[in-house]
Design a protein around this motif. Structure first.
Motif, mmCIF file in Angstrom:
data_model
loop_
_atom_site.group_PDB
_atom_site.id
_atom_site.type_symbol
_atom_site.label_atom_id
_atom_site.label_comp_id
_atom_site.label_asym_id
_atom_site.label_seq_id
_atom_site.Cartn_x
_atom_site.Cartn_y
_atom_site.Cartn_z
ATOM 1 N N ASP A 1 119.446 141.956 25.766
ATOM 2 C CA ASP A 1 119.183 143.289 26.318
ATOM 3 C C ASP A 1 119.264 143.343 27.839
ATOM 4 O OD1 ASP A 1 118.893 144.485 23.835
ATOM 5 O OD2 ASP A 1 116.744 144.082 23.742
ATOM 6 N N VAL A 2 120.053 142.477 28.425
ATOM 7 C CA VAL A 2 120.352 142.592 29.855
ATOM 8 C C VAL A 2 121.673 143.351 29.950
ATOM 9 C CG1 VAL A 2 120.773 141.395 32.021
ATOM 10 C CG2 VAL A 2 119.138 140.460 30.373
ATOM 11 N N LEU A 3 121.575 144.641 30.267
ATOM 12 C CA LEU A 3 122.746 145.511 30.243
ATOM 13 C C LEU A 3 123.033 146.157 31.586
ATOM 14 C CD1 LEU A 3 121.953 147.244 26.821
ATOM 15 C CD2 LEU A 3 123.420 145.266 27.240
ATOM 16 N N ASP A 4 122.177 145.905 32.581
ATOM 17 C CA ASP A 4 122.383 146.437 33.923
ATOM 18 C C ASP A 4 123.606 145.760 34.543
ATOM 19 O OD1 ASP A 4 122.296 146.882 36.733
ATOM 20 O OD2 ASP A 4 120.137 147.219 36.659
ATOM 21 N N THR A 5 124.630 146.538 34.831
ATOM 22 C CA THR A 5 125.878 145.945 35.328
ATOM 23 C C THR A 5 125.688 145.274 36.686
ATOM 24 O OG1 THR A 5 126.523 148.109 36.215
ATOM 25 C CG2 THR A 5 127.360 147.519 34.035
ATOM 26 N N ASN A 6 124.757 145.781 37.483
ATOM 27 C CA ASN A 6 124.505 145.138 38.781
ATOM 28 C C ASN A 6 123.989 143.718 38.595
ATOM 29 O OD1 ASN A 6 125.218 147.391 40.394
ATOM 30 N ND2 ASN A 6 123.209 148.301 40.044
ATOM 31 N N VAL A 7 123.085 143.530 37.641
ATOM 32 C CA VAL A 7 122.547 142.198 37.361
ATOM 33 C C VAL A 7 123.618 141.310 36.745
ATOM 34 C CG1 VAL A 7 120.827 140.900 36.038
ATOM 35 C CG2 VAL A 7 120.193 143.076 37.105
ATOM 36 N N LEU A 8 124.359 141.834 35.792
ATOM 37 C CA LEU A 8 125.404 141.047 35.140
ATOM 38 C C LEU A 8 126.473 140.607 36.141
ATOM 39 C CD1 LEU A 8 125.792 143.131 31.852
ATOM 40 C CD2 LEU A 8 124.701 140.891 32.095
ATOM 41 N N ASP A 9 126.844 141.492 37.038
ATOM 42 C CA ASP A 9 127.848 141.141 38.044
ATOM 43 C C ASP A 9 127.344 140.017 38.953
ATOM 44 O OD1 ASP A 9 129.532 143.046 37.024
ATOM 45 O OD2 ASP A 9 129.159 144.529 38.602
ATOM 46 N N LEU A 10 126.047 140.064 39.301
ATOM 47 C CA LEU A 10 125.480 139.014 40.158
ATOM 48 C C LEU A 10 125.512 137.659 39.484
ATOM 49 C CD1 LEU A 10 122.366 140.722 41.786
ATOM 50 C CD2 LEU A 10 124.491 140.039 42.906
ATOM 51 N N LEU A 11 125.346 137.640 38.177
ATOM 52 C CA LEU A 11 125.339 136.374 37.450
ATOM 53 C C LEU A 11 126.719 135.711 37.444
ATOM 54 C CD1 LEU A 11 123.075 137.500 34.503
ATOM 55 C CD2 LEU A 11 122.437 135.942 36.356
ATOM 56 N N ILE A 12 127.727 136.507 37.667
ATOM 57 C CA ILE A 12 129.080 135.966 37.841
ATOM 58 C C ILE A 12 129.309 135.568 39.294
ATOM 59 C CG2 ILE A 12 131.541 136.505 37.726
ATOM 60 C CD1 ILE A 12 130.285 136.137 34.983
ATOM 61 N N LYS A 13 128.807 136.379 40.208
ATOM 62 C CA LYS A 13 129.061 136.184 41.637
ATOM 63 C C LYS A 13 128.274 135.008 42.227
ATOM 64 C CE LYS A 13 128.565 138.576 46.086
ATOM 65 N NZ LYS A 13 128.130 139.832 46.747
ATOM 66 N N ILE A 14 126.966 134.942 41.932
ATOM 67 C CA ILE A 14 126.109 133.900 42.510
ATOM 68 C C ILE A 14 126.227 132.644 41.661
ATOM 69 C CG2 ILE A 14 123.765 133.267 43.176
ATOM 70 C CD1 ILE A 14 123.176 136.251 43.510
ATOM 71 N N LYS A 15 126.543 131.536 42.273
ATOM 72 C CA LYS A 15 126.855 130.310 41.554
ATOM 73 C C LYS A 15 125.567 129.561 41.176
ATOM 74 C CE LYS A 15 131.053 131.514 42.287
ATOM 75 N NZ LYS A 15 131.751 132.285 41.221
ATOM 76 N N ARG A 16 125.160 129.744 39.944
ATOM 77 C CA ARG A 16 123.895 129.162 39.485
ATOM 78 C C ARG A 16 123.876 127.646 39.628
ATOM 79 N NH1 ARG A 16 120.783 127.749 34.626
ATOM 80 N NH2 ARG A 16 118.751 128.797 34.758
ATOM 81 N N GLU A 17 125.014 127.009 39.422
ATOM 82 C CA GLU A 17 125.072 125.549 39.478
ATOM 83 C C GLU A 17 124.701 125.018 40.865
ATOM 84 O OE1 GLU A 17 129.260 127.049 40.394
ATOM 85 O OE2 GLU A 17 127.596 127.601 39.048
ATOM 86 N N GLN A 18 124.856 125.832 41.900
ATOM 87 C CA GLN A 18 124.497 125.390 43.243
ATOM 88 C C GLN A 18 122.988 125.294 43.446
ATOM 89 O OE1 GLN A 18 126.482 127.850 46.143
ATOM 90 N NE2 GLN A 18 128.519 127.445 45.289
ATOM 91 N N PHE A 19 122.231 125.935 42.564
ATOM 92 C CA PHE A 19 120.769 125.929 42.666
ATOM 93 C C PHE A 19 120.119 124.950 41.686
ATOM 94 C CE2 PHE A 19 122.160 129.893 44.463
ATOM 95 C CZ PHE A 19 121.299 130.113 45.521
ATOM 96 N N VAL A 20 120.931 124.335 40.852
ATOM 97 C CA VAL A 20 120.442 123.369 39.861
ATOM 98 C C VAL A 20 120.429 121.974 40.480
ATOM 99 C CG1 VAL A 20 120.977 122.287 37.630
ATOM 100 C CG2 VAL A 20 121.259 124.759 37.926
ATOM 101 N N PRO A 21 119.373 121.184 40.263
ATOM 102 C CA PRO A 21 119.371 119.809 40.778
ATOM 103 C C PRO A 21 120.627 119.055 40.326
ATOM 104 C CG PRO A 21 117.215 120.374 39.917
ATOM 105 C CD PRO A 21 118.122 121.509 39.546
ATOM 106 N N ALA A 22 121.161 118.228 41.216
ATOM 107 C CA ALA A 22 122.436 117.546 40.953
ATOM 108 C C ALA A 22 122.428 116.779 39.641
ATOM 109 C CB ALA A 22 122.758 116.608 42.109
ATOM 110 N N GLU A 23 121.292 116.171 39.318
ATOM 111 C CA GLU A 23 121.230 115.360 38.096
ATOM 112 C C GLU A 23 121.255 116.208 36.824
ATOM 113 O OE1 GLU A 23 116.904 115.693 39.612
ATOM 114 O OE2 GLU A 23 118.953 115.640 40.421
ATOM 115 N N HIS A 24 121.137 117.521 36.980
ATOM 116 C CA HIS A 24 121.128 118.399 35.806
ATOM 117 C C HIS A 24 122.263 119.419 35.830
ATOM 118 C CE1 HIS A 24 117.380 116.673 34.530
ATOM 119 N NE2 HIS A 24 116.727 117.097 35.592
ATOM 120 N N HIS A 25 123.306 119.153 36.593
ATOM 121 C CA HIS A 25 124.409 120.106 36.691
ATOM 122 C C HIS A 25 125.009 120.444 35.336
ATOM 123 C CE1 HIS A 25 125.750 120.130 41.207
ATOM 124 N NE2 HIS A 25 124.610 120.744 40.990
ATOM 125 N N ALA A 26 125.003 119.503 34.417
ATOM 126 C CA ALA A 26 125.572 119.739 33.089
ATOM 127 C C ALA A 26 124.799 120.803 32.316
ATOM 128 C CB ALA A 26 125.611 118.439 32.288
#
Length: 213
Positions: A17-42
């Motif tokens: 139920d996450v349907l807000d296009t602004n939020v969905l677009d951010l999840l594509i734009k902001i690189k989540r992997e850059q905020f994950v500890p290196a040992e858990h990138h997978a």
């Protein structure tokens, strides 16, 4: 990687139920992997909570997105985040608001998150080290997000909401917790239960007296 990111949004987040296009677009734009500890990138795009430090975990992507969506942020809003964690939710909040004050009790986590936010060119975030479980300063905010669960609605933090302000919190005791959005009206508070979940408690959160036989 971009296909995996897309799959995260379409298969995990949108069905929740996450349907807000602004939020969905951010999840594509902001690189989540850059905020994950290196040992858990997978694990960056998986539906799991990722360990950070001292028992603190990065929320599942669907929980991060649903929490941010529930605050219904506007470009002029001031936001208080209790629990910076990885800094990823901070980045989402900052992308949708005027300014975010993010408080983290673990100094090393705060420093890492601040560094990552700087690398991603977020200039509207103030990272602070401290205990925000019972409020932070004297300012009032348009929105507040709690990064850990609380046993009862957090009175002191609710009083830091402006009229019309919204607070997202996971309230209750394990295993029966409810994610809620609480809105401050002119003379009271209105609470709405969004969904059930179970997350670790906010550190140092005040505990109610328990009846003992």
């Amino acid at each position: 990687m971009e296909q995996t990111r897309f799959n995260m949004v379409e298969q995990q987040i949108r069905p929740w139920d996450v349907l807000d296009t602004n939020v969905l677009d951010l999840l594509i734009k902001i690189k989540r992997e850059q905020f994950v500890p290196a040992e858990h990138h997978a694990l960056a795009f998986m539906d799991v909570a990722i360990p950070l430090a001292e028992g603190i975990r990065m929320w599942e992507p669907k929980l991060e997105a649903r929490a941010v969506q529930s605050l219904n942020l506007h470009a002029s809003d001031s936001v208080l985040e209790i629990g910076t964690g990885s800094g990823f939710v901070t980045a989402l909040l900052a992308s949708l608001s005027a300014h975010v004050t993010s408080v983290e009790i673990v100094a090393t986590l705060s420093a890492k998150a601040e560094h990552k936010l700087t690398l991603n060119h977020f200039t509207n975030v103030s990272c602070a080290i401290g205990d925000g479980a019972e409020g932070w300063g004297e300012a009032q905010y348009d929105a507040i997000l709690l990064g850990g669960s609380v046993p009862l609605p957090p009175t002191k933090l609710l009083n830091q909401l402006k009229t019309g302000g919204r607070l997202f919190a996971v309230i209750g005791d394990a295993p029966a917790m409810h994610a809620c959005i609480i809105t401050r009206t002119s003379n009271s508070f209105e609470s709405k239960v969004l969904f059930e979940t179970n997350i670790p408690p906010l550190e140092n959160v005040p505990q109610p007296e328990r009846f003992v036989f």
